[in-house]
Write a protein that holds these residues in place. Structure first.
Motif, PDB file in Angstrom:
ATOM      1  N   GLY A  23       5.299 -21.288   8.159  1.00 22.84           N
ATOM      2  CA  GLY A  23       4.118 -21.455   8.958  1.00 22.84           C
ATOM      3  C   GLY A  23       3.934 -20.077   9.897  1.00 22.84           C
ATOM      4  N   ARG A  24       2.785 -20.273  10.638  1.00 17.13           N
ATOM      5  CA  ARG A  24       2.226 -19.086  11.666  1.00 17.13           C
ATOM      6  C   ARG A  24       3.246 -19.257  12.724  1.00 17.13           C
ATOM      7  N   GLY A  25       3.845 -18.069  12.741  1.00 17.46           N
ATOM      8  CA  GLY A  25       4.940 -17.623  13.686  1.00 17.46           C
ATOM      9  C   GLY A  25       4.208 -17.253  15.115  1.00 17.46           C
ATOM     10  N   ALA A  26       3.130 -16.779  15.352  1.00 23.83           N
ATOM     11  CA  ALA A  26       2.473 -16.338  16.450  1.00 23.83           C
ATOM     12  C   ALA A  26       1.030 -16.655  16.376  1.00 23.83           C
ATOM     13  N   GLY A  27       0.353 -15.965  17.455  1.00 20.09           N
ATOM     14  CA  GLY A  27      -1.064 -16.349  17.573  1.00 20.09           C
ATOM     15  C   GLY A  27      -1.452 -17.425  18.548  1.00 20.09           C
ATOM     16  N   GLU A  56       0.823  -1.285   0.062  1.00 22.09           N
ATOM     17  CA  GLU A  56       0.018   0.082  -0.056  1.00 22.09           C
ATOM     18  C   GLU A  56       0.793   1.355  -0.182  1.00 22.09           C
ATOM     19  N   ARG A  57       2.089   1.253   0.212  1.00 22.57           N
ATOM     20  CA  ARG A  57       2.977   2.112   0.365  1.00 22.57           C
ATOM     21  C   ARG A  57       2.630   3.451   1.333  1.00 22.57           C
ATOM     22  N   GLY A  58       1.946   2.959   2.261  1.00 21.95           N
ATOM     23  CA  GLY A  58       1.469   3.757   3.544  1.00 21.95           C
ATOM     24  C   GLY A  58       2.673   4.100   4.200  1.00 21.95           C
ATOM     25  N   SER A  59       2.348   4.877   5.524  1.00 21.57           N
ATOM     26  CA  SER A  59       3.237   5.296   6.316  1.00 21.57           C
ATOM     27  C   SER A  59       3.794   3.892   7.231  1.00 21.57           C
ATOM     28  N   PHE A  60       4.796   3.819   7.903  1.00 19.88           N
ATOM     29  CA  PHE A  60       5.165   2.763   8.794  1.00 19.88           C
ATOM     30  C   PHE A  60       3.980   2.897  10.158  1.00 19.88           C
ATOM     31  N   GLN A  61       3.628   4.150  10.577  1.00 19.65           N
ATOM     32  CA  GLN A  61       2.966   4.397  11.612  1.00 19.65           C
ATOM     33  C   GLN A  61       1.359   3.784  11.439  1.00 19.65           C
ATOM     34  N   SER A  62       0.955   3.650  10.089  1.00 22.87           N
ATOM     35  CA  SER A  62      -0.504   3.328   9.752  1.00 22.87           C
ATOM     36  C   SER A  62      -0.295   1.888   9.876  1.00 22.87           C
ATOM     37  N   ALA A  63       0.725   1.493   9.096  1.00 18.61           N
ATOM     38  CA  ALA A  63       0.881   0.000   9.103  1.00 18.61           C
ATOM     39  C   ALA A  63       0.974  -0.803  10.413  1.00 18.61           C
ATOM     40  N   LEU A  64       1.548  -0.127  11.263  1.00 16.55           N
ATOM     41  CA  LEU A  64       1.853  -0.605  12.629  1.00 16.55           C
ATOM     42  C   LEU A  64       0.411  -0.866  13.518  1.00 16.55           C
ATOM     43  N   ALA A  65      -0.242   0.728  13.165  1.00 15.54           N
ATOM     44  CA  ALA A  65      -1.545   0.694  13.606  1.00 15.54           C
ATOM     45  C   ALA A  65      -2.744  -0.655  13.348  1.00 15.54           C
ATOM     46  N   LEU A  72      -5.127  -5.798  14.301  1.00 20.88           N
ATOM     47  CA  LEU A  72      -5.404  -7.506  13.984  1.00 20.88           C
ATOM     48  C   LEU A  72      -4.988  -8.237  14.928  1.00 20.88           C
ATOM     49  N   GLY A  73      -4.168  -7.638  16.094  1.00 16.95           N
ATOM     50  CA  GLY A  73      -3.568  -8.476  17.071  1.00 16.95           C
ATOM     51  C   GLY A  73      -2.319  -9.017  16.676  1.00 16.95           C
ATOM     52  N   PHE A  74      -1.476  -8.681  15.615  1.00 13.61           N
ATOM     53  CA  PHE A  74      -0.436  -9.281  15.170  1.00 13.61           C
ATOM     54  C   PHE A  74       0.745  -8.544  15.799  1.00 13.61           C
ATOM     55  N   ALA A  75       0.535  -7.333  16.588  1.00 12.51           N
ATOM     56  CA  ALA A  75       1.688  -6.495  17.034  1.00 12.51           C
ATOM     57  C   ALA A  75       1.140  -6.227  18.611  1.00 12.51           C
ATOM     58  N   GLU A  90       5.011 -13.727   3.405  1.00 11.57           N
ATOM     59  CA  GLU A  90       4.157 -12.360   3.647  1.00 11.57           C
ATOM     60  C   GLU A  90       3.414 -12.376   4.887  1.00 11.57           C
ATOM     61  N   ALA A  91       3.074 -11.247   5.303  1.00 11.89           N
ATOM     62  CA  ALA A  91       2.034 -10.845   6.377  1.00 11.89           C
ATOM     63  C   ALA A  91       2.817 -11.342   7.573  1.00 11.89           C
ATOM     64  N   GLU A  92       1.798 -12.237   8.281  1.00 10.03           N
ATOM     65  CA  GLU A  92       2.188 -12.510   9.854  1.00 10.03           C
ATOM     66  C   GLU A  92       2.900 -13.812   9.690  1.00 10.03           C
ATOM     67  N   PHE A  93       3.246 -14.426   8.779  1.00  9.28           N
ATOM     68  CA  PHE A  93       3.884 -15.614   8.487  1.00  9.28           C
ATOM     69  C   PHE A  93       5.379 -15.354   8.917  1.00  9.28           C
ATOM     70  N   ASN A  94       6.053 -16.853   9.164  1.00  9.63           N
ATOM     71  CA  ASN A  94       7.337 -16.802   9.336  1.00  9.63           C
ATOM     72  C   ASN A  94       8.000 -17.923   8.463  1.00  9.63           C
ATOM     73  N   GLY A  95       9.242 -17.819   8.071  1.00  5.40           N
ATOM     74  CA  GLY A  95       9.928 -18.766   7.285  1.00  5.40           C
ATOM     75  C   GLY A  95      11.220 -18.728   7.480  1.00  5.40           C
ATOM     76  N   LEU A  96      11.794 -20.080   7.338  1.00  5.46           N
ATOM     77  CA  LEU A  96      13.103 -20.533   7.730  1.00  5.46           C
ATOM     78  C   LEU A  96      13.671 -21.298   6.668  1.00  5.46           C
ATOM     79  N   GLU A  97      14.842 -20.868   6.375  1.00  3.63           N
ATOM     80  CA  GLU A  97      15.734 -21.826   5.321  1.00  3.63           C
ATOM     81  C   GLU A  97      17.076 -22.490   6.050  1.00  3.63           C
ATOM     82  N   ILE A  98      17.009 -23.653   6.208  1.00  2.09           N
ATOM     83  CA  ILE A  98      18.133 -24.490   6.798  1.00  2.09           C
ATOM     84  C   ILE A  98      19.032 -25.062   5.563  1.00  2.09           C
TER      85      ILE A  98
END
Ligand SMILES: NC(=O)c1ccc[n+]([C@@H]2O[C@H](COP(=O)([O-])OP(=O)(O)OC[C@H]3O[C@@H](n4cnc5c(N)ncnc54)[C@H](OP(=O)(O)O)[C@@H]3O)[C@@H](O)[C@H]2O)c1
Length: 420
Positions: A294-298, A167-176, A181-184, A274-282
């Motif tokens: 997979g899902r890194g939190a929640g 969306e190219r918005g600001s850091f503050q609005s993305a954080l809000a 959504l409970g991701f932060a 993307e989004a709230e997911f986590n990913g790990l390359e070994i």
């Protein structure tokens, strides 16, 4: 074979996002013979999803309860959590935890307590939520030398970066939006400043390389100063900015650790996390590359990881830290030259550059972005200065085509390599 039925009791300390998640998972699997014993919480006035009789406000009621087989420490207060883990392990009990800060900052002591008193501590849920990272590193890769382990370890900052790219918005609005959504968290500093990813990285280092390193010793930057210009530069280079934690074996037998925002090119496994997911390359010396996502939190994903630890511990599983016994690895930030993007307010960036005296490759005419060469060791040396001046720092991997940078930084007037 006759399957023996059993009844096991879990003492639950903390009934917030993760504690409730564990409760739901256990409740949905009651036929397996598990039950939650006492539940300890802090706030007597909070409304709860269970009757008041299910709760205690005295942690000793759980720690001293002889009918409890395993303790799940899932509270948000790190100081109190450390006290709980110490006491449980000193009593030789089995305890599971999701608390990455406490584990990362106190791992040598927590290992020693297990060795001395015979207790068991598992903490899979502390690293990348539902993804079985530690068990994979410990049980599967326990004997194989690893070339590199790198990943997106924090869902909140990844959600914010995905939003910024979309969306190219600001850091503050993305954080809000992430907070809505409970991701932060309400206090998002651990997430966006890279500290949460740093804690996870230090825990992984013990299992992946047999390295015990305190988070204070590791190079790390967060995403709190990222601006649209940096997102635009990354996009023009066919990249997405990701907060990447990495552990890498060096040619001299050390392990290079860092948490750095990085421009990830299309085609890289991390690009599509993307989004709230986590990913790990070994990457194993012989196995090659494996990728976990997979899902890194929640509540339920993390509750599921705690449940997996509870069930494994009761069957006798414990970490053996196989590489701690065989490795002499020491930590480094790394000394290979990195291509680094610095972005910030022009005046403050100029002050930083005056002290760094770096080899600048490109600079925007408005002097808010520069691309230069620095070693991770130099970055670590100037970590405080860069943070203090609100500078966003991102690594640009060698395979990103830098020859189009002048065109991208300012289509008309970028200052080319060597002219400064
Ligand atoms: N949330 C996630 O997705 C996630 C993922 C991975 C790891 N973790 C880790 O899991 C742990 C718990 O996180 P959370 O998100 O579930 O936190 P949370 O939603 O804030 O809940 C924290 C719980 O801890 C209780 N508590 C706090 N201090 C206490 C004390 N001194 N004595 C007894 N109970 C106390 C609170 O009691 P009250 O209910 O009375 O306030 C609450 O029930 C943290 O270490 C976190 O870093 C969380």
């Amino acid at each position: 074979m006759k399957i023996q039925k059993f009844k096991k009791r879990i003492g639950l300390i903390g009934f917030g996002c993760v504690g409730q998640g564990l409760y739901d998972v256990v409740d949905a699997n009651r036929h397996l013979g598990w039950e939650i014993g006492s539940i300890c919480v802090k706030d007597k006035d909070k409304s709860r999803s269970l009757p008041a009789s299910a709760f205690t406000y005295d942690v000793q009621e759980v720690l001293q309860d002889q009918s409890i087989d395993i303790i799940a420490e899932l509270i948000s207060d790190p100081k109190e959590a450390l006290g709980i883990l110490r006491q449980a392990l000193q009593q030789g009990k089995t305890v599971v935890s999701a608390n990455k800060k406490v584990v990362a900052e106190n791992l040598p002591e927590l290992i020693q307590l297990q060795q001395r008193h015979g207790g068991v501590l598992l903490y899979e849920a502390s690293v990348c939520g539902s993804i079985p990272v530690l068990r994979t590193l410990e049980a599967y890769y326990g004997s194989e030398p690893l070339v590199e382990v790198r990943g997106i370890l924090n869902g909140s900052s990844n959600y914010i970066l995905s939003k910024l790219h979309a969306e190219r918005g600001s850091f503050q609005s993305a954080l809000a939006q992430a907070q809505e959504l409970g991701f932060a968290e309400a206090d998002p500093s651990l997430d966006v400043e890279g500290t949460d990813a740093l804690h996870k990285l230090c825990i992984m280092a013990a299992h992946a390389y047999g390295l015990l390193v305190h988070p204070d010793e590791v190079l790390h930057f967060g995403i709190q100063h990222v601006a649209t210009e940096a997102v635009e530069l990354a996009t023009a280079l066919n990249c997405r900015i990701k907060l990447v934690g990495s552990l890498k074996a060096t040619a001299t037998g050390q392990v290079a650790l860092q948490v750095l925002p990085t421009l990830i090119p299309e085609g890289d496994a991390l690009y599509d996390v993307e989004a709230e997911f986590n990913g790990l390359e070994i990457e194993g010396q012989f196995a090659g590359k494996q990728f976990l996502k997979g899902r890194g939190a929640g509540s339920h994903p993390t509750g599921s990881a705690v449940w997996a630890d509870v069930a494994a511990a009761v069957r006798g599983y414990r970490y053996t830290y196989p590489k701690l016994c065989t490795s002499q690895a020491t930590a480094t930030s790394g000394d290979e030259q990195l291509t680094i993007l610095l972005q910030g307010e022009a005046k403050r960036l100029a002050q930083v550059l005056e002290q760094l005296q770096p080899a600048i490759q490109h600079q925007t005419p408005d002097q808010s972005q520069v691309i230069l060469s620095l070693t991770p060791q130099e970055l670590r040396l100037h970590q405080g200065l860069l943070k203090q001046h609100g500078i966003f720092v991102a690594a640009i991997p060698a395979r990103v085509a830098l020859d189009i940078v002048p065109e991208v930084l300012d289509r008309a007037e970028a200052i080319p390599i060597g002219s400064l």
